[in-house]
Design an enzyme around this catalytic site. Structure first.
Site, PDB file in Angstrom:
ATOM      1  CE  LYS A  76     128.772  30.431 -56.544  1.00  0.00           C
ATOM      2  NZ  LYS A  76     129.069  29.497 -57.641  1.00  0.00           N
ATOM      3  CD  GLN A 130     131.682  29.368 -60.435  1.00  0.00           C
ATOM      4  OE1 GLN A 130     131.456  29.367 -59.239  1.00  0.00           O
ATOM      5  NE2 GLN A 130     130.745  29.615 -61.339  1.00  0.00           N
ATOM      6  CG  ASP A 167     127.085  24.191 -57.121  1.00  0.00           C
ATOM      7  OD1 ASP A 167     126.483  25.197 -56.690  1.00  0.00           O
ATOM      8  OD2 ASP A 167     128.195  24.237 -57.690  1.00  0.00           O
TER       9      ASP A 167
END
Ligand code: NAP
Length: 293
Positions: A53, A97, A120
């Protein structure tokens, strides 16, 4: 041979579009989007995902930061860090994460992220907007899949889509996006899960089959209608002693078999994985544009 739906290629093309919009935003505001990733502990796969990312951010011209914390960080300390980032206008988007250590409640952490910075797309507010068909941040993996379908001109309107798996990060939001009244929606969607009886009777009717189970090579040719489009979300590390690292990434679809019957198929790796990152980059860009455009 089926058409190979290459997430790698689509993401390169999307990166160019995103970079152009970043440059335009910078010319107007003097700023660029800034994505922050929180990484707790030393999980190898998580480090790889966060690294990918960060690299994508560099490619499209975003600023990025990885905040690393020891696995022993308390939930309260983590929540305080999230609140600090929520309050700081220099940060556009924040991802935590997953998975997190067992003593930290992932739901609590997910909901601590401000919905505007939740790139997200996991927050209840964003999921609720998705369920109601209102504009909001879409979960990155299903959103990335719709970007891929659009890129390849795969029509969803009026098609029967079968989604295998009802997780909150993939299957369920995928079913909502594809049944939504939108350019990449308007499909008739069947959502299957572990309690579905006679799975094959549904999957064999699918014009588009999206598989998100986490069960390596579960879907063979017997579950696929000839000519179907098959999207394989699964990524499981399976032991492979022929590789130096000792494992390989395996999808939920038995590629060698299904490629013989499908009209189009995503490979693993190089299919949905890069599209998840594209979905995340697009969400971060849109969060920036909403704030400053
Ligand atoms: P998950 O939370 O474990 O959900 C799996 C789903 O599959 C559940 O809804 C489960 O049903 C269903 N299921 C399990 N066995 C089944 C069976 N035999 N028949 C029908 N349904 C069954 O998994 P996830 O987070 O959605 O992830 C799925 C896979 O996608 C994993 O391999 C993950 O690593 C991968 N993934 C990849 C990306 C990417 O970027 N490529 C992103 C996210 C996830 P129940 O609800 O009834 O238990």
């Amino acid at each position: 041979m089926p058409q190979i739906l290459s997430g790698k290629e689509v993401s390169l093309s999307l990166n160019e579009q995103i970079a152009a919009r970043v440059a335009a935003g910078k010319a107007k505001t003097g700023m660029v989007p800034h994505l922050v990733a929180i990484l707790v502990g030393n999980d190898g796969a998580s480090q790889t995902y966060v690294g990918a990312k960060e690299k994508a951010c560099q490619t499209v011209g975003f600023d990025s930061s990885i905040l690393r914390y020891d696995a022993s960080i308390s939930q309260d300390e983590l929540l305080a860090e999230i609140e600090r980032i929520n309050q700081d206008d220099t940060y556009t988007g924040l991802i935590v994460q997953l998975p997190l250590p067992n003593h930290i409640d992932e739901e609590v952490v997910t909901h601590a992220i401000h919905p505007d910075k939740d790139v997200d797309g996991f927050h209840d507010i964003n999921m609720g907007k998705l369920a109601k068909g209102h504009p909001g941040v879409k979960p990155a993996t299903p959103y990335g899949i719709t970007l891929m379908l659009k890129h390849y001109g795969i029509e969803t309107q009026g098609k029967h889509v079968v989604v295998l798996g009802r997780s909150n990060i993939v299957g369920r939001p995928m079913s909502l996006l594809l049944s939504d009244s939108s350019e990449t929606g308007n499909a008739t969607v069947t959502l299957c899960h572990s309690r579905t009886r006679d799975l094959a009777s549904y999957t064999r009717q699918a014009d588009i089959l999206v598989v998100a189970l986490g069960k390596p090579e579960f879907v063979g040719a017997d579950l696929v209608k000839p000519g179907a489009v098959v999207i394989d979300v699964g990524t499981t590390r399976v032991e492979d002693t022929s590789r130096e690292r000792g494992w390989r990434l395996t999808g939920d679809v038995l590629y060698s078999e299904v490629a013989e019957v499908a009209s189009a198929i995503t490979p693993v790796p190089g299919g949905v994985g890069p599209m998840t990152i594209s979905g995340l980059m697009m969400n971060t860009l849109q969060a920036f544009e909403r704030k400053y455009a």
